[in-house]
Design a protein around this motif. Structure first.
Motif, short mmCIF file in Angstrom:
data_model
loop_
_atom_site.label_atom_id
_atom_site.label_comp_id
_atom_site.label_asym_id
_atom_site.label_seq_id
_atom_site.Cartn_x
_atom_site.Cartn_y
_atom_site.Cartn_z
N THR A 176 0.98 -1.10 0.45
CA THR A 176 -0.26 -0.34 0.39
C THR A 176 0.05 1.07 -0.12
O THR A 176 1.02 1.69 0.30
N PRO A 177 -0.75 1.60 -1.05
CA PRO A 177 -0.47 2.92 -1.61
C PRO A 177 -0.56 4.01 -0.56
O PRO A 177 -1.23 3.87 0.46
N ALA A 178 0.12 5.13 -0.84
CA ALA A 178 0.19 6.22 0.13
C ALA A 178 -1.19 6.73 0.50
O ALA A 178 -1.44 7.13 1.65
N ALA B 233 6.42 3.54 -2.86
CA ALA B 233 5.83 4.69 -2.18
C ALA B 233 4.60 4.15 -1.47
O ALA B 233 3.60 3.80 -2.11
N SER B 234 4.67 4.04 -0.16
CA SER B 234 3.64 3.33 0.59
C SER B 234 3.01 4.21 1.65
O SER B 234 3.43 5.35 1.89
N GLY C 264 5.48 5.43 4.05
CA GLY C 264 6.57 6.21 3.48
C GLY C 264 7.34 5.43 2.43
O GLY C 264 6.89 4.39 1.95
N ARG C 265 8.51 5.93 2.06
CA ARG C 265 9.32 5.28 1.02
C ARG C 265 9.99 4.03 1.59
O ARG C 265 10.60 4.08 2.66
N ILE C 266 9.86 2.94 0.86
CA ILE C 266 10.47 1.68 1.26
C ILE C 266 11.29 1.15 0.10
O ILE C 266 10.82 1.07 -1.03
N GLN D 90 4.32 -3.97 7.33
CA GLN D 90 4.24 -2.65 6.71
C GLN D 90 3.00 -1.90 7.16
O GLN D 90 3.05 -0.70 7.48
N SER D 91 1.88 -2.59 7.19
CA SER D 91 0.63 -1.92 7.56
C SER D 91 0.63 -1.49 9.03
O SER D 91 0.02 -0.47 9.38
N GLU D 92 1.32 -2.24 9.89
CA GLU D 92 1.42 -1.84 11.30
C GLU D 92 2.32 -0.62 11.46
O GLU D 92 2.01 0.30 12.22
#
Length: 482
Positions: free
Chosen positions: A133-135, A425-426, A429-431, A473-475
Motif C-alpha cells: 500500500t502506498p505511503a 515505499a509503503s 515504511g520502507r520494505i 503489511q496493512s496490520e
C-alpha cells in the motif's frame, strides 16, 4: 517488479481535487476500473472474456492469453475472497499511471496496486502491478495497539487456513523476537503429511536475493566489478560477445539488461532432468538477444539472474550451489536451505499444488512443472525460520557491508526493484525483500527497514502467500511508532 498481479485500480482527479477519491471517476478510465474489479469478482468466464477484449489494450492482450487472464481472475478471487475499492490517486499529471488501495474480503487487509493506461484514445489498461500500500494510504486505516498485532495476524492466518486458501507457514518477528509462527495445511496430500514451521517450501524467485548477495560479496572481495561486462565471465558458448559485451553485472542485478526468460517454451517442452548444473541451461540461453538497449529500461529477467550465477562461478572458482551454501547459508545459520535435486529424499519437503477445480481431486501436483533443481533465478527450498536468520544476518552485516546493503536496497532506477531485492515505499515504511510465484508456489519475505519487523509467508499452493503477506503489511502499518 513483475507485472499483472492482484486486482484493482482507479484514476484521477484534477489539481483541485482531494488527495484521494473513494470511487473511480466518470469517463473511460473509470469504466475500465469498474470492469476490472468485476473481472476479479465475477465467476462468469464470458464476462471475463468481454472485459479483457474491451478494457485492456491490444498489446496487453497479445502478451496475456484469454486462458491466462481467466485463470488469473479466478485465482485472485479465490485468494482474496473478492476485492473492494478503498481509494485512488494519480501517480503522474497525465493520469497514465494510478495508485490504488483495495481491500480483500478474506483477511480484511489493504493492498496496493499500480495501473497504467493508454495515454490517448480509449485509455485502456496496459499493465497491472501489485505491491505494498502506498505511503499516502496510512491515514485510511484505524490505529492498532502494538500489543494487539500478534493476535490480529494470528486471526488472519487462521482465516486463510480454514478457507484452504493458505497452506504453508508464516513467521512474523519484531527486532529478532518471534511474535507469530504458525503452519497449516498439508505438505503432501497423497500421504496427508502436515506442514510445520520446519517444513521446507519452494521459494520460487526468492533465490534471487541469495544470488545478489553472493555477487556483492565478490564485489567487496575485489573479484567482480558492478561495471564489468558479462563477456568477462560468460564465454560465447553462452552468448555471442555482441550480446554480452554491452551488458554489465549491475544491469543483470537490476533487471535492466534487456535479457528475457530462459524458462520458456523450450524448457517446458523438455525433460526437467536435463537441468542440474548451470552449464546445462546453455541451450535455453543461446540465441537470446536483449529486448532493448541494456541500461535503458527495466524488464524482470530470469535469464539475467541465471547469468549472474555464471559470474559467481567464474569469479569464485566453485559451483554456484557450493558458493551460496558456504558464504550465505552457513554464516547465516540457514541449516534447512538449499537447491535440492528433486530425486533426493530430503525430509519434510513440501510438494506444491496447483488449484484445479476441473480435476477429480481439485488440485494438481506441480512435480512436472518446476525445475529438477533450483538455480540462481529461483527454485530452491527454505523454511520460515531460516529466512528470518537470513534477514537478521543481512541487517547485522554478517553477509555484506552497509555499503553493499545500500546497493542491494536502493531503487535504481525507480521501479520498485533494487539489486536482487524488491524495494517498496509503503504505509508501513520502507520494505525490502522478494516474492516467489510459480505453479503451486507462493512465497514472500518482507524486511521492514524502519520498523524492525520481518514477515515471511511460504505456501505450497498457488497465490497462497501473496494476499496474506499484504494483509500483514496493512496490520503493521496500523501500529503507531517504530
Amino acid at each position: 517488479m513483475r507485472r499483472f498481479g492482484l486486482a484493482l485500480l482507479s484514476l484521477c482527479l484534477s489539481g483541485a481535487a482531494p488527495a484521494f477519491a473513494q470511487s473511480p471517476p466518470a469517463g473511460p478510465v473509470g469504466d475500465h476500473v469498474r470492469a476490472y474489479v468485476a473481472s476479479v469478482n465475477s465467476a462468469d468466464p464470458t464476462e471475463m472474456s468481454n472485459i479483457r477484449d474491451r478494457d485492456f489494450s491490444e498489446a496487453f492482450n497479445k502478451q496475456v492469453s484469454l486462458r491466462s487472464f481467466q485463470r488469473f481472475s479466478r485465482n485472485q478471487r479465490r485468494a482474496t475472497g473478492g476485492i473492494d475499492l478503498v481509494a485512488v490517486r494519480p501517480a503522474d499529471p497525465t493520469a497514465s499511471r494510478v495508485e490504488v488501495v483495495l481491500k480483500d474480503r478474506l483477511y480484511g487487509g489493504l493492498h496496493g496496486l499500480a495501473l497504467e493506461f493508454e495515454t490517448t484514445g480509449e485509455r485502456r489498461i496496459t499493465s497491472v502491478e501489485p505491491g505494498a500500500t502506498p505511503a499516502w494510504s496510512a491515514e485510511l486505516a484505524s490505529p492498532l495497539p502494538a500489543k494487539a498485532l500478534a493476535a490480529s495476524i494470528e486471526r488472519m492466518v487462521a482465516r486463510g487456513c480454514e478457507s484452504d486458501v493458505f497452506s504453508g507457514a508464516v513467521l512474523v518477528a519484531k527486532d529478532g523476537a518471534v511474535l507469530v509462527e504458525k503452519a497449516c495445511g498439508e505438505a503432501n496430500r497423497r500421504y496427508h503429511a502436515r506442514n510445520t514451521v520446519e517444513t521446507r517450501f519452494n521459494l520460487g524467485s526468492m533465490n534471487k536475493m541469495f544470488t545478489a548477495v553472493a555477487v556483492l560479496q565478490l564485489v567487496e572481495a575485489g573479484k567482480v566489478s558492478l561495471d564489468d561486462p558479462l563477456s568477462r565471465y560468460a564465454d560465447e558458448t553462452w552468448l555471442p560477445r555482441a550480446v554480452s559485451d554491452p551488458i554489465t553485472v549491475r544491469q543483470l542485478l537490476t533487471h535492466t539488461s534487456g535479457l528475457g526468460n530462459y524458462l520458456g517454451d523450450r524448457f517446458r517442452g523438455s525433460s526437467r532432468a536435463l537441468y542440474g548444473q548451470l552449464d546445462d541451461y546453455k541451450p535455453l540461453v543461446q540465441g537470446e538477444a536483449p529486448e532493448f538497449k541494456p541500461g535503458t529500461q527495466y524488464a524482470y529477467s530470469n535469464t539475467g539472474m541465471l547469468m549472474l550465477g555464471v559470474v559467481i562461478e567464474k569469479a569464485s572458482g566453485v559451483s554456484y550451489f557450493d558458493y551460496v551454501r558456504e558464504h550465505i547459508y552457513k554464516p547465516a545459520g540457514m541449516t534447512r536451505t538449499d537447491s535440492y535435486p528433486m530425486d533426493q529424499p530430503v525430509e519434510n519437503l513440501a510438494v506444491g499444488y496447483v488449484y484445479a477445480p476441473d480435476q477429480p481431486y481439485g488440485w494438481r501436483e506441480n512435480t512436472f512443472d518446476h525445475t529438477f533443481r533450483g538455480s540462481p533465478a529461483g527454485g530452491g527450498f527454505s523454511t520460515v525460520g531460516d529466512l528470518l536468520r537470513f534477514a537478521t544476518a543481512l541487517q547485522a552485516g554478517k553477509l555484506v557491508s552497509p555499503a553493499g546493503l545500500k546497493t542491494l536496497w536502493t531503487d535504481h532506477p525507480p521501479n520498485g526493484y533494487g539489486a536482487g531485492f524488491t524495494v517498496q515505499a509503503s504505509a508501513a515504511g520502507r520494505i525490502v525483500g522478494h516474492d516467489g510465484s510459480f505453479a503451486g508456489i507462493s512465497s514472500q519475505l518482507d524486511i521492514y527497514l524502519d520498523r524492525g519487523y520481518v514477515a515471511v509467508a511460504l505456501s505450497n499452493q498457488d497465490a497462497g502467500a501473496t494476499t496474506l503477506i499484504g494483509a500483514i503489511q496493512s496490520e503493521v502499518a496500523r501500529v503507531a511508532g517504530p
